[in-house]
Write an enzyme that holds these catalytic residues in place. Structure first.
Site, mmCIF file in Angstrom:
data_model
loop_
_atom_site.group_PDB
_atom_site.id
_atom_site.type_symbol
_atom_site.label_atom_id
_atom_site.label_comp_id
_atom_site.label_asym_id
_atom_site.label_seq_id
_atom_site.Cartn_x
_atom_site.Cartn_y
_atom_site.Cartn_z
ATOM 1 N N CYS A 158 -9.563 -35.083 5.365
ATOM 2 C CA CYS A 158 -8.819 -36.501 5.234
ATOM 3 C C CYS A 158 -9.534 -37.254 4.207
ATOM 4 O O CYS A 158 -10.633 -37.267 4.096
ATOM 5 C CB CYS A 158 -8.903 -37.119 6.729
ATOM 6 S SG CYS A 158 -10.048 -38.195 6.812
ATOM 7 N N GLU A 159 -8.430 -37.994 3.628
ATOM 8 C CA GLU A 159 -9.072 -38.735 2.495
ATOM 9 C C GLU A 159 -9.695 -40.170 2.722
ATOM 10 O O GLU A 159 -10.572 -40.564 2.262
ATOM 11 C CB GLU A 159 -7.918 -39.126 1.349
ATOM 12 C CG GLU A 159 -6.945 -39.789 1.754
ATOM 13 C CD GLU A 159 -5.985 -40.215 0.887
ATOM 14 O OE1 GLU A 159 -5.813 -39.324 -0.320
ATOM 15 O OE2 GLU A 159 -5.032 -41.158 0.877
ATOM 16 N N HIS A 160 -9.642 -40.508 4.176
ATOM 17 C CA HIS A 160 -10.084 -41.547 4.572
ATOM 18 C C HIS A 160 -11.608 -41.526 5.124
ATOM 19 O O HIS A 160 -12.577 -42.311 4.889
ATOM 20 C CB HIS A 160 -9.332 -42.095 5.931
ATOM 21 C CG HIS A 160 -7.914 -42.221 5.697
ATOM 22 N ND1 HIS A 160 -6.926 -41.888 6.105
ATOM 23 C CD2 HIS A 160 -7.576 -42.703 4.429
ATOM 24 C CE1 HIS A 160 -5.740 -42.230 5.846
ATOM 25 N NE2 HIS A 160 -5.929 -42.844 4.799
ATOM 26 N N HIS A 161 -11.940 -40.067 5.554
ATOM 27 C CA HIS A 161 -13.464 -39.837 6.032
ATOM 28 C C HIS A 161 -13.887 -38.672 5.193
ATOM 29 O O HIS A 161 -15.210 -38.457 5.768
ATOM 30 C CB HIS A 161 -13.307 -39.781 7.529
ATOM 31 C CG HIS A 161 -12.781 -40.657 8.454
ATOM 32 N ND1 HIS A 161 -11.365 -40.878 8.716
ATOM 33 C CD2 HIS A 161 -13.053 -42.070 8.731
ATOM 34 C CE1 HIS A 161 -11.039 -41.895 9.303
ATOM 35 N NE2 HIS A 161 -12.138 -42.534 9.172
ATOM 36 N N GLN A 169 -2.155 -35.757 6.245
ATOM 37 C CA GLN A 169 -1.338 -34.839 6.611
ATOM 38 C C GLN A 169 -0.011 -34.999 6.230
ATOM 39 O O GLN A 169 0.787 -33.885 5.703
ATOM 40 C CB GLN A 169 -1.524 -34.554 8.030
ATOM 41 C CG GLN A 169 -0.873 -33.306 8.738
ATOM 42 C CD GLN A 169 -0.819 -33.132 9.970
ATOM 43 O OE1 GLN A 169 -2.091 -33.582 10.636
ATOM 44 N NE2 GLN A 169 -0.051 -32.578 10.456
ATOM 45 N N HIS A 202 -7.660 -33.041 13.762
ATOM 46 C CA HIS A 202 -8.420 -34.021 12.733
ATOM 47 C C HIS A 202 -9.696 -34.073 13.469
ATOM 48 O O HIS A 202 -10.037 -35.046 14.417
ATOM 49 C CB HIS A 202 -7.814 -35.148 12.506
ATOM 50 C CG HIS A 202 -6.617 -35.124 11.636
ATOM 51 N ND1 HIS A 202 -6.329 -35.529 10.265
ATOM 52 C CD2 HIS A 202 -5.290 -34.565 11.925
ATOM 53 C CE1 HIS A 202 -5.007 -35.323 9.971
ATOM 54 N NE2 HIS A 202 -4.388 -34.392 10.901
ATOM 55 N N CYS A 258 -11.827 -36.375 12.314
ATOM 56 C CA CYS A 258 -12.296 -37.735 12.050
ATOM 57 C C CYS A 258 -11.910 -38.504 13.493
ATOM 58 O O CYS A 258 -12.338 -39.183 13.844
ATOM 59 C CB CYS A 258 -11.725 -38.312 11.023
ATOM 60 S SG CYS A 258 -9.924 -38.534 10.739
HETATM 61 ZN ZN LIG Z 1 -9.675 -39.436 8.571
#
Ligand SMILES: [Zn+2]
Length: 236
Positions: A122-125, A163, A191, A193
């Site tokens: 995931c690009e956020h975490h 996703q 996920h 995260c």
């Molecule tokens: Zn994430």
């Protein structure tokens, strides 16, 4: 030169290792790769510097670790290698990937491949999300070799992703390259995260779908696709 020997990444330098992985995605074992240009050195395309090593040492220090203790000495180098591997989808050339594997045929029934396993980040975490992708399309005189669809999934999974976008990218790619009557992609993933951070919510699965063409406009087509996904894989 192709080899059947087990592949040991530590025996190769990083550039050769990366080239190997990218080529694994671009080329199926059963392909005849005709007229393929020489692969550019992956090191020229990404990751030739020590930047990741420096950043990992900084992170280790910031979280209160000692980057010089024995167990962590090799960690920056390992993470450099690992991050390039996990994001090598950026280096995959889609033209090489589908090279020679799109065929003109009269077949016009729905083609479905389901349960393709993948691992992404995931690009956020920058934590993993992973699960399965299922892909269907209704050919308009053109089909793609079956072994290529999991590689298309891999090309988009091995990047920093969300996703929803990954689902859309796979559908758009097939729509653009095959010009079928329609495409459907369904991804189910867990996920880390969500599972590892804050309130423990392990085990929750996120489902995303993208439907194009007749998969969007025609209920019967969409229902046929969904029925394929619900059907258990027959045991032989
Ligand atoms: Zn994430």
């Amino acid at each position: 030169m192709p080899t059947d020997k087990p592949f040991d990444p530590d025996l190769l330098d990083l550039e050769a290792h990366m080239r190997h992985i990218v080529e694994e995605i671009e080329r199926s074992g059963d392909d005849e790769t005709v007229g393929v240009a020489e692969t550019p050195a992956v090191g020229e395309r990404a990751g030739g510097s020590q930047g990741i090593e420096h950043a990992v040492r900084d992170i280790l220090t910031e979280i209160g670790e000692d980057p010089h203790r024995e167990g962590l000495l090799g960690t920056p180098e390992r993470m450099h290698r690992m991050w390039l591997e996990l994001t090598c989808g950026y280096q995959v050339d889609p033209d090489r990937l589908i090279n020679g594997a799109v065929f003109d045929v009269g077949y016009s029934e729905m083609v479905v491949i389901k349960g393709i396993p993948f691992y992404s980040l995931c690009e956020h975490h920058m934590l993993p999300f992973f699960g399965t992708a299922s892909v269907g399309y209704l050919p308009r005189g053109r089909v793609i070799g079956l072994s290529k669809i999991p590689r298309v999934v891999e090309m988009y999974a091995r990047r920093l992703q969300v996703q929803e976008r990954m689902t859309q990218q796979i559908a758009d790619f097939l729509q653009e390259r095959l010009n079928p009557y329609g495409v459907g992609v369904v991804i189910e993933a867990e996920h880390l995260c969500l599972a590892m951070r804050g309130v423990q919510k392990g085990g929750a699965t996120m489902v995303t779908s993208s439907v194009l063409g007749t998969f969007r406009s025609t209920k019967e087509t969409r229902d046929e696709f969904m029925a394929h996904l619900e059907r258990a894989i027959p045991r032989v």
